[in-house]
Design a protein around this motif. Structure first.
Motif, PDB file in Angstrom:
ATOM      1  N   ALA A  29       0.869  -1.173   0.000  1.00 56.30           N
ATOM      2  CA  ALA A  29       0.000   0.000   0.000  1.00 56.30           C
ATOM      3  C   ALA A  29       0.904   1.220   0.000  1.00 56.30           C
ATOM      4  O   ALA A  29       1.760   1.374   0.878  1.00 56.30           O
ATOM      5  CB  ALA A  29      -0.913  -0.009   1.212  1.00 56.30           C
ATOM      6  N   LEU A  30       0.724   2.065  -0.995  1.00 59.88           N
ATOM      7  CA  LEU A  30       1.564   3.234  -1.226  1.00 59.88           C
ATOM      8  C   LEU A  30       0.784   4.493  -0.884  1.00 59.88           C
ATOM      9  O   LEU A  30      -0.322   4.694  -1.381  1.00 59.88           O
ATOM     10  CB  LEU A  30       1.981   3.254  -2.701  1.00 59.88           C
ATOM     11  CG  LEU A  30       2.828   4.411  -3.182  1.00 59.88           C
ATOM     12  CD1 LEU A  30       4.236   4.333  -2.588  1.00 59.88           C
ATOM     13  CD2 LEU A  30       2.885   4.407  -4.705  1.00 59.88           C
ATOM     14  N   THR A  71       5.015   9.291   0.166  1.00 57.88           N
ATOM     15  CA  THR A  71       5.600   9.492   1.489  1.00 57.88           C
ATOM     16  C   THR A  71       5.899   8.184   2.201  1.00 57.88           C
ATOM     17  O   THR A  71       6.831   8.122   2.997  1.00 57.88           O
ATOM     18  CB  THR A  71       4.678  10.349   2.379  1.00 57.88           C
ATOM     19  OG1 THR A  71       3.404   9.712   2.476  1.00 57.88           O
ATOM     20  CG2 THR A  71       4.511  11.743   1.798  1.00 57.88           C
ATOM     21  N   ALA A  72       5.107   7.135   1.922  1.00 61.89           N
ATOM     22  CA  ALA A  72       5.311   5.874   2.635  1.00 61.89           C
ATOM     23  C   ALA A  72       4.749   4.710   1.830  1.00 61.89           C
ATOM     24  O   ALA A  72       3.866   4.889   0.988  1.00 61.89           O
ATOM     25  CB  ALA A  72       4.620   5.924   4.000  1.00 61.89           C
ATOM     26  N   ILE A  73       5.269   3.536   2.129  1.00 61.32           N
ATOM     27  CA  ILE A  73       4.746   2.295   1.552  1.00 61.32           C
ATOM     28  C   ILE A  73       4.810   1.218   2.623  1.00 61.32           C
ATOM     29  O   ILE A  73       5.757   1.157   3.411  1.00 61.32           O
ATOM     30  CB  ILE A  73       5.519   1.874   0.279  1.00 61.32           C
ATOM     31  CG1 ILE A  73       4.803   0.724  -0.442  1.00 61.32           C
ATOM     32  CG2 ILE A  73       6.968   1.537   0.589  1.00 61.32           C
ATOM     33  CD1 ILE A  73       5.304   0.457  -1.854  1.00 61.32           C
ATOM     34  N   ALA A  74       3.769   0.399   2.682  1.00 63.15           N
ATOM     35  CA  ALA A  74       3.746  -0.760   3.573  1.00 63.15           C
ATOM     36  C   ALA A  74       3.792  -2.006   2.704  1.00 63.15           C
ATOM     37  O   ALA A  74       3.125  -2.070   1.662  1.00 63.15           O
ATOM     38  CB  ALA A  74       2.483  -0.758   4.430  1.00 63.15           C
ATOM     39  N   ARG A  89      13.314  -1.409  -4.769  1.00 65.61           N
ATOM     40  CA  ARG A  89      13.977  -0.321  -4.052  1.00 65.61           C
ATOM     41  C   ARG A  89      14.455   0.754  -5.026  1.00 65.61           C
ATOM     42  O   ARG A  89      14.348   1.943  -4.758  1.00 65.61           O
ATOM     43  CB  ARG A  89      15.158  -0.859  -3.242  1.00 65.61           C
ATOM     44  CG  ARG A  89      14.733  -1.771  -2.112  1.00 65.61           C
ATOM     45  CD  ARG A  89      15.915  -2.365  -1.377  1.00 65.61           C
ATOM     46  NE  ARG A  89      15.490  -3.519  -0.602  1.00 65.61           N
ATOM     47  CZ  ARG A  89      16.180  -4.025   0.412  1.00 65.61           C
ATOM     48  NH1 ARG A  89      17.329  -3.488   0.770  1.00 65.61           N
ATOM     49  NH2 ARG A  89      15.714  -5.069   1.061  1.00 65.61           N
ATOM     50  N   GLN A  90      14.966   0.339  -6.167  1.00 67.08           N
ATOM     51  CA  GLN A  90      15.443   1.305  -7.153  1.00 67.08           C
ATOM     52  C   GLN A  90      14.277   2.103  -7.750  1.00 67.08           C
ATOM     53  O   GLN A  90      14.393   3.309  -7.962  1.00 67.08           O
ATOM     54  CB  GLN A  90      16.235   0.610  -8.258  1.00 67.08           C
ATOM     55  CG  GLN A  90      16.892   1.574  -9.226  1.00 67.08           C
ATOM     56  CD  GLN A  90      17.917   2.484  -8.569  1.00 67.08           C
ATOM     57  OE1 GLN A  90      18.773   2.033  -7.817  1.00 67.08           O
ATOM     58  NE2 GLN A  90      17.830   3.780  -8.828  1.00 67.08           N
ATOM     59  N   VAL A  91      13.149   1.452  -7.999  1.00 63.60           N
ATOM     60  CA  VAL A  91      11.983   2.166  -8.514  1.00 63.60           C
ATOM     61  C   VAL A  91      11.471   3.153  -7.465  1.00 63.60           C
ATOM     62  O   VAL A  91      11.126   4.290  -7.783  1.00 63.60           O
ATOM     63  CB  VAL A  91      10.875   1.182  -8.965  1.00 63.60           C
ATOM     64  CG1 VAL A  91       9.575   1.921  -9.277  1.00 63.60           C
ATOM     65  CG2 VAL A  91      11.339   0.389 -10.176  1.00 63.60           C
ATOM     66  N   MET A  92      11.455   2.739  -6.214  1.00 63.63           N
ATOM     67  CA  MET A  92      11.067   3.661  -5.138  1.00 63.63           C
ATOM     68  C   MET A  92      11.977   4.884  -5.144  1.00 63.63           C
ATOM     69  O   MET A  92      11.524   6.021  -5.007  1.00 63.63           O
ATOM     70  CB  MET A  92      11.162   2.971  -3.779  1.00 63.63           C
ATOM     71  CG  MET A  92      10.144   1.903  -3.540  1.00 63.63           C
ATOM     72  SD  MET A  92      10.521   1.042  -1.988  1.00 63.63           S
ATOM     73  CE  MET A  92       9.419  -0.351  -2.111  1.00 63.63           C
ATOM     74  N   ARG A  93      13.259   4.651  -5.316  1.00 61.47           N
ATOM     75  CA  ARG A  93      14.261   5.722  -5.313  1.00 61.47           C
ATOM     76  C   ARG A  93      14.018   6.727  -6.434  1.00 61.47           C
ATOM     77  O   ARG A  93      14.241   7.923  -6.283  1.00 61.47           O
ATOM     78  CB  ARG A  93      15.662   5.105  -5.428  1.00 61.47           C
ATOM     79  CG  ARG A  93      16.794   6.072  -5.673  1.00 61.47           C
ATOM     80  CD  ARG A  93      16.906   7.081  -4.534  1.00 61.47           C
ATOM     81  NE  ARG A  93      18.074   7.920  -4.694  1.00 61.47           N
ATOM     82  CZ  ARG A  93      18.120   9.025  -5.451  1.00 61.47           C
ATOM     83  NH1 ARG A  93      17.070   9.404  -6.146  1.00 61.47           N
ATOM     84  NH2 ARG A  93      19.230   9.727  -5.512  1.00 61.47           N
ATOM     85  N   LYS A  98      13.214   9.882  -0.034  1.00 65.61           N
ATOM     86  CA  LYS A  98      12.991   9.993   1.419  1.00 65.61           C
ATOM     87  C   LYS A  98      11.841   9.111   1.904  1.00 65.61           C
ATOM     88  O   LYS A  98      11.318   9.300   3.000  1.00 65.61           O
ATOM     89  CB  LYS A  98      12.710  11.451   1.800  1.00 65.61           C
ATOM     90  CG  LYS A  98      13.784  12.422   1.390  1.00 65.61           C
ATOM     91  CD  LYS A  98      15.050  12.184   2.159  1.00 65.61           C
ATOM     92  CE  LYS A  98      16.100  13.215   1.772  1.00 65.61           C
ATOM     93  NZ  LYS A  98      17.416  12.878   2.220  1.00 65.61           N
ATOM     94  N   LEU A  99      11.443   8.149   1.122  1.00 68.99           N
ATOM     95  CA  LEU A  99      10.293   7.294   1.418  1.00 68.99           C
ATOM     96  C   LEU A  99      10.463   6.537   2.731  1.00 68.99           C
ATOM     97  O   LEU A  99      11.530   6.017   3.028  1.00 68.99           O
ATOM     98  CB  LEU A  99      10.132   6.281   0.275  1.00 68.99           C
ATOM     99  CG  LEU A  99       8.847   5.474   0.227  1.00 68.99           C
ATOM    100  CD1 LEU A  99       7.661   6.364  -0.106  1.00 68.99           C
ATOM    101  CD2 LEU A  99       8.977   4.373  -0.829  1.00 68.99           C
ATOM    102  N   LYS A 100       9.370   6.462   3.514  1.00 67.07           N
ATOM    103  CA  LYS A 100       9.319   5.587   4.685  1.00 67.07           C
ATOM    104  C   LYS A 100       8.777   4.247   4.219  1.00 67.07           C
ATOM    105  O   LYS A 100       7.817   4.187   3.443  1.00 67.07           O
ATOM    106  CB  LYS A 100       8.399   6.159   5.762  1.00 67.07           C
ATOM    107  CG  LYS A 100       8.953   7.355   6.457  1.00 67.07           C
ATOM    108  CD  LYS A 100       8.028   7.781   7.573  1.00 67.07           C
ATOM    109  CE  LYS A 100       8.555   9.044   8.224  1.00 67.07           C
ATOM    110  NZ  LYS A 100       7.639   9.533   9.256  1.00 67.07           N
TER     111      LYS A 100
END
Length: 140
Positions: A29-30, A71-74, A89-93, A98-100
């Protein structure tokens, strides 16, 4: 939005996973900076390469709807604490350095990390040579 709601949405997303081969369900969940939540699950393919992780499914859904600030992902699975793979992780980056990241065992147990903790010394858009050249005002 509180963390517990995000965790619950990740667990809901896991229920939609399409995993006929591995049976390894993952949900994500993003959370966007304006409070929207995009759910994602992992989706397998018999040829394996086209398989997509839950985290990227959620991110791609958000981006396809015009949201790019997260801002965050679970993230949760049936196997206790499951961390995002390197590709995720690279796609998040790409979108949110600064993602939590909340790694979820169940509704009551989760751990919080930053993307920087999980992907230290990362490579991002600012590292591309054309961006560096543009910043330094060097032109070809």
């Amino acid at each position: 939005m509180n963390v517990e709601e995000l965790v619950k949405k990740a667990i809901e997303a896991k229920e939609m996973a399409y995993v006929p081969y591995s049976k390894f369900r993952v949900g994500a969940a993003l959370l966007t900076d304006d409070g929207k939540i995009y759910k994602g699950c992992n989706i397998e393919s018999a040829s394996y390469s086209p398989t997509n992780c839950a985290e990227r499914t959620a991110i791609f859904k958000a981006v396809s709807e015009g949201d790019k600030n997260f801002t965050a992902i679970a993230v949760t699975s049936d196997s206790g604490y499951t961390f995002p793979c390197g590709v995720c992780r690279q796609v998040m980056r790409e979108f949110s350095p600064k993602l939590k990241i909340y790694i979820v065992k169940n509704e009551n147990e989760y751990k919080e990390f930053t993307l920087e903790e999980l992907l230290p010394h990362s490579f991002g858009p600012e590292d591309l040579i054309q961006n560096k050249l543009k910043d330094d005002k060097i032109e070809f």
